[in-house]
Design a protein around this motif. Structure first.
Motif, PDB file in Angstrom:
ATOM      1  N   THR A  36      49.080  64.635   1.412  1.00 44.57           N
ATOM      2  CA  THR A  36      49.435  64.638   2.834  1.00 44.57           C
ATOM      3  C   THR A  36      49.115  66.008   3.423  1.00 44.57           C
ATOM      4  OG1 THR A  36      51.197  63.036   2.489  1.00 44.57           O
ATOM      5  CG2 THR A  36      51.298  64.345   4.507  1.00 44.57           C
ATOM      6  N   THR A  38      49.507  68.881   5.947  1.00 47.41           N
ATOM      7  CA  THR A  38      50.509  69.405   6.877  1.00 47.41           C
ATOM      8  C   THR A  38      50.179  70.820   7.320  1.00 47.41           C
ATOM      9  OG1 THR A  38      51.883  70.198   5.052  1.00 47.41           O
ATOM     10  CG2 THR A  38      52.344  67.982   5.898  1.00 47.41           C
ATOM     11  N   LYS A 295      54.753  66.756  14.511  1.00 47.22           N
ATOM     12  CA  LYS A 295      54.702  65.406  13.950  1.00 47.22           C
ATOM     13  C   LYS A 295      53.558  64.604  14.571  1.00 47.22           C
ATOM     14  CE  LYS A 295      59.573  64.931  12.622  1.00 47.22           C
ATOM     15  NZ  LYS A 295      60.846  64.184  12.861  1.00 47.22           N
ATOM     16  N   ILE A 298      50.320  66.016  12.899  1.00 47.63           N
ATOM     17  CA  ILE A 298      50.204  65.630  11.494  1.00 47.63           C
ATOM     18  C   ILE A 298      49.896  64.140  11.364  1.00 47.63           C
ATOM     19  CG2 ILE A 298      51.517  65.371   9.339  1.00 47.63           C
ATOM     20  CD1 ILE A 298      52.908  68.054  10.122  1.00 47.63           C
TER      21      ILE A 298
END
Length: 374
Positions: A36, A38, A295, A298
């Motif tokens: 992921t 980030t 958020k 991302i």
């Protein structure tokens, strides 16, 4: 307002830089290569290092791409003109900015004209306005329909802060010099969303309502479809598959790798029933994130496909709503450092320009009121 403008520019630049390594990848490929994402990551490929590579783009390590380079160029045109822009200003001043002036291009690791970094549909600006001498209002005709105009429309939203309808109209005019059909429509909605987000009483719902109400044709249908799909999710991780399914009927390109190919049926051609993918998905990620800036970014980065544009558009809209304090200081410092520019300084220029344009708008409005007998 200055802090909100910084949010637009830093949010857009950070989303662009974070999404660069994941551009063109599927979520599964992103997970395999990076996990992921980030933060800023290294390039997905070392192809840029290969000897003889004619266009060695180092897409990663916090480098901004053409999305942010074009935003910067547009802000310079506004600062030069100190007024609302038209398609004629794009033909003259923006083409001059991208074709005749050198700036530091991080992916090339050197100073060069912005046009040397642009994809063919964006180089079309030079072809149509300098070589073909087409009427600026119609120059977008014949271009490949993509997100190329929408990706740099946040400055139009800034200069029309608090007035999404005016931002939409100005962006539609400007984008006609570059794009047509649903590519042009997306440009108008992107500008309107930023303009609404810069309002002092803006909310996530007011921004999404502006996008829904102003959008036309396939763009409207696509936005409504992905926002409806987003409404049942609280996290971007669970939403990606549903968002893609909701978007696919309106996307002219079913396989992202086909986007740069020609002769693919109706791919990238004008249509009243289709839409670019980037803006609707950016709005969906913004909705799922509840407007949270990081958020939103991302989510766009890890969606893949045209990830840098999705994350950049979403970051600009969320940054406009929440301001620069919604973005980590270390990210802002790094994106300034590695790209050899100051988005804080650029924000000050944008703020000064916007304030002057707003002052002139007020004078014109008051003059108009004085000429009307109620």
């Amino acid at each position: 307002m200055l802090g909100k403008i910084e949010g637009v520019l830093y949010g857009g630049a950070i989303g662009d830089a974070m999404g660069s390594p994941t551009e063109g990848l599927t979520p599964e490929m992103i997970m395999s290569k990076f996990g992921t994402v980030t933060t800023f990551r290294e390039p997905a490929s070392d192809a840029w290092k290969e000897p003889g590579n004619m266009r060695p783009l180092e897409k990663g390590n916090g480098h901004i791409t053409d999305d942010t380079l074009m935003v910067e160029a547009m802000l310079k045109v506004y600062a030069k003109k100190q007024s609302h822009l038209t398609a004629y200003d794009i033909a003259e001043a923006l083409v001059e900015e991208i074709a005749e002036k050198n700036v530091y291009i991080p992916e090339l690791r050197k100073e060069a004209p912005v046009i040397s970094r642009l994809y063919y549909p964006e180089q079309y600006l030079f072809l149509r306005h300098r070589l073909a001498n087409v009427d600026p209002r119609e120059a977008g005709q014949g271009n490949m329909v993509n997100c190329g105009a929408a990706m740099y429309m946040s400055p139009v939203g800034i200069m029309n802060a608090g007035d999404p309808e005016r931002a939409y109209q100005e962006a539609i005019d400007i984008a006609g010099a570059h794009q047509t059909s649903y590519g042009r429509e997306a440009a108008g909605i992107m500008a309107a969303a930023v303009a609404e987000a810069l309002s002092k009483d803006a909310t996530v719902q007011s921004i999404l309502s502006v996008a829904r109400s102003l959008a036309k044709d396939g763009t409207k249908l696509a936005i409504e479809s992905v926002l409806d799909a987003a409404a049942v999710h609280l996290e971007w991780e669970t939403a990606r598959e549903d968002l893609r399914k909701a978007m696919e009927p309106f996307d002219t390109v079913k396989n992202f790798s086909d986007r740069k190919k020609t002769g693919k049926g109706n791919a990238n051609t004008p249509s009243r029933i289709h839409s670019i993918e980037e803006l609707p998905i950016a709005l969906a990620m913004f909705s799922i994130a509840g407007g949270d800036t990081m958020k939103t970014i991302i989510g766009g980065v890890n969606y893949g496909h045209d990830a840098d544009s999705i994350a950049s558009m979403g970051g600009a809209i969320a940054g406009a709503l929440n301001g620069e304090l919604s973005l980590p200081n270390e990210f802002k410092k790094e994106v300034d450092f590695v790209n050899k520019r100051s988005f804080k300084a650029l924000s000050q220029v944008a703020y000064t320009t916007m304030a002057l344009i707003l002052k002139n708008d007020k004078v014109k409005f008051e003059s108009r009121i004085n000429r009307i007998d109620f």
